[in-house]
Write an enzyme that holds these catalytic residues in place. Sequence first.
Site, PDB file in Angstrom:
ATOM      1  N   LYS A  37       4.732   7.082   7.676  1.00  0.00           N
ATOM      2  CA  LYS A  37       4.129   6.363   8.794  1.00  0.00           C
ATOM      3  C   LYS A  37       5.166   5.714   9.675  1.00  0.00           C
ATOM      4  O   LYS A  37       6.279   5.413   9.240  1.00  0.00           O
ATOM      5  CB  LYS A  37       3.113   5.342   8.323  1.00  0.00           C
ATOM      6  CG  LYS A  37       3.579   4.324   7.315  1.00  0.00           C
ATOM      7  CD  LYS A  37       2.443   3.377   6.926  1.00  0.00           C
ATOM      8  CE  LYS A  37       2.334   3.208   5.446  1.00  0.00           C
ATOM      9  NZ  LYS A  37       1.321   2.272   5.038  1.00  0.00           N
ATOM     10  N   ASP A  96      -6.428  -5.907  -2.370  1.00  0.00           N
ATOM     11  CA  ASP A  96      -5.050  -6.371  -2.530  1.00  0.00           C
ATOM     12  C   ASP A  96      -4.951  -7.454  -3.606  1.00  0.00           C
ATOM     13  O   ASP A  96      -3.970  -7.512  -4.338  1.00  0.00           O
ATOM     14  CB  ASP A  96      -4.496  -6.886  -1.202  1.00  0.00           C
ATOM     15  CG  ASP A  96      -4.240  -5.760  -0.202  1.00  0.00           C
ATOM     16  OD1 ASP A  96      -4.339  -4.573  -0.576  1.00  0.00           O
ATOM     17  OD2 ASP A  96      -3.940  -6.079   0.963  1.00  0.00           O
ATOM     18  N   HIS A 124       4.281  -0.092   1.288  1.00  0.00           N
ATOM     19  CA  HIS A 124       4.465  -0.870   2.503  1.00  0.00           C
ATOM     20  C   HIS A 124       3.504  -2.045   2.523  1.00  0.00           C
ATOM     21  O   HIS A 124       2.356  -1.930   2.091  1.00  0.00           O
ATOM     22  CB  HIS A 124       4.192   0.027   3.727  1.00  0.00           C
ATOM     23  CG  HIS A 124       4.188  -0.718   5.013  1.00  0.00           C
ATOM     24  ND1 HIS A 124       3.030  -0.964   5.716  1.00  0.00           N
ATOM     25  CD2 HIS A 124       5.185  -1.296   5.701  1.00  0.00           C
ATOM     26  CE1 HIS A 124       3.330  -1.651   6.805  1.00  0.00           C
ATOM     27  NE2 HIS A 124       4.634  -1.868   6.817  1.00  0.00           N
ATOM     28  N   TYR A 143      -0.077   1.665  13.608  1.00  0.00           N
ATOM     29  CA  TYR A 143       0.359   2.644  12.605  1.00  0.00           C
ATOM     30  C   TYR A 143       0.153   4.041  13.163  1.00  0.00           C
ATOM     31  O   TYR A 143      -0.867   4.323  13.768  1.00  0.00           O
ATOM     32  CB  TYR A 143      -0.522   2.577  11.344  1.00  0.00           C
ATOM     33  CG  TYR A 143      -0.643   1.255  10.682  1.00  0.00           C
ATOM     34  CD1 TYR A 143       0.134   0.953   9.570  1.00  0.00           C
ATOM     35  CD2 TYR A 143      -1.558   0.314  11.124  1.00  0.00           C
ATOM     36  CE1 TYR A 143      -0.003  -0.271   8.932  1.00  0.00           C
ATOM     37  CE2 TYR A 143      -1.697  -0.902  10.491  1.00  0.00           C
ATOM     38  CZ  TYR A 143      -0.921  -1.189   9.402  1.00  0.00           C
ATOM     39  OH  TYR A 143      -1.046  -2.390   8.769  1.00  0.00           O
ATOM     40  N   HIS A 182       0.824  -1.206   0.000  1.00  0.00           N
ATOM     41  CA  HIS A 182       0.000   0.000   0.000  1.00  0.00           C
ATOM     42  C   HIS A 182       0.861   1.260   0.000  1.00  0.00           C
ATOM     43  O   HIS A 182       1.929   1.285   0.586  1.00  0.00           O
ATOM     44  CB  HIS A 182      -0.882   0.034   1.245  1.00  0.00           C
ATOM     45  CG  HIS A 182      -1.803  -1.130   1.356  1.00  0.00           C
ATOM     46  ND1 HIS A 182      -2.220  -1.628   2.562  1.00  0.00           N
ATOM     47  CD2 HIS A 182      -2.390  -1.910   0.410  1.00  0.00           C
ATOM     48  CE1 HIS A 182      -3.033  -2.651   2.367  1.00  0.00           C
ATOM     49  NE2 HIS A 182      -3.143  -2.852   1.067  1.00  0.00           N
TER      50      HIS A 182
END
Length: 183
Positions: free
Chosen positions: A72, A168, A119, A132, A63
Amino acid sequence: MKATEVPEITGAYLFEPTPHADERGFFCRTFDADVVRSVGIAPEAFSQDSLSRSAGGVLRGLHLRSGDGEAKLVRCSYGRIFDVVVDLRADSPTYRNRAFFELSDETQVTLYIPAGCAHGFQALTGTADVSYRIDRPHDPAEDVTIAFDDPELAIPWPLPVTSMSPRDRKASSLAAFLQHKES
């Protein structure tokens, strides 16, 4: 807490805490604004915290966000994960490099991922909780997903994939993402 630069990805850091363990368990600081600031990251820039829980073999990613991207901080607070970062910043000296990490509840290491990097991770234990901290509010319209099994990336996922989101599963190839980004 100590900050260590990730050589494969310019601007990425591992923040390693100093756990204090005894017969009760352990205590450690998982975020220290002064340490974050010492490597040039503005701690006040982070605006949202989130948590995901995954079963063993679950794969999330790869992502990233379009527009301004998204920096992040990622930490496995429970269990273990195989974590992947791919540098997709065209102006970066580590453009298209990959880096792999095992993050776990035993170490509580936090990984800083700069904006513009993709990531993803795979849960290595029966349950894996991933925390996160992102630097701007999430906007689903900016979500981008790249195929976890893209042959150009050749990521050595350690386990067979047991589950992943429909988004995904339908992710585009790296080549398609780069072509769309350039147009």
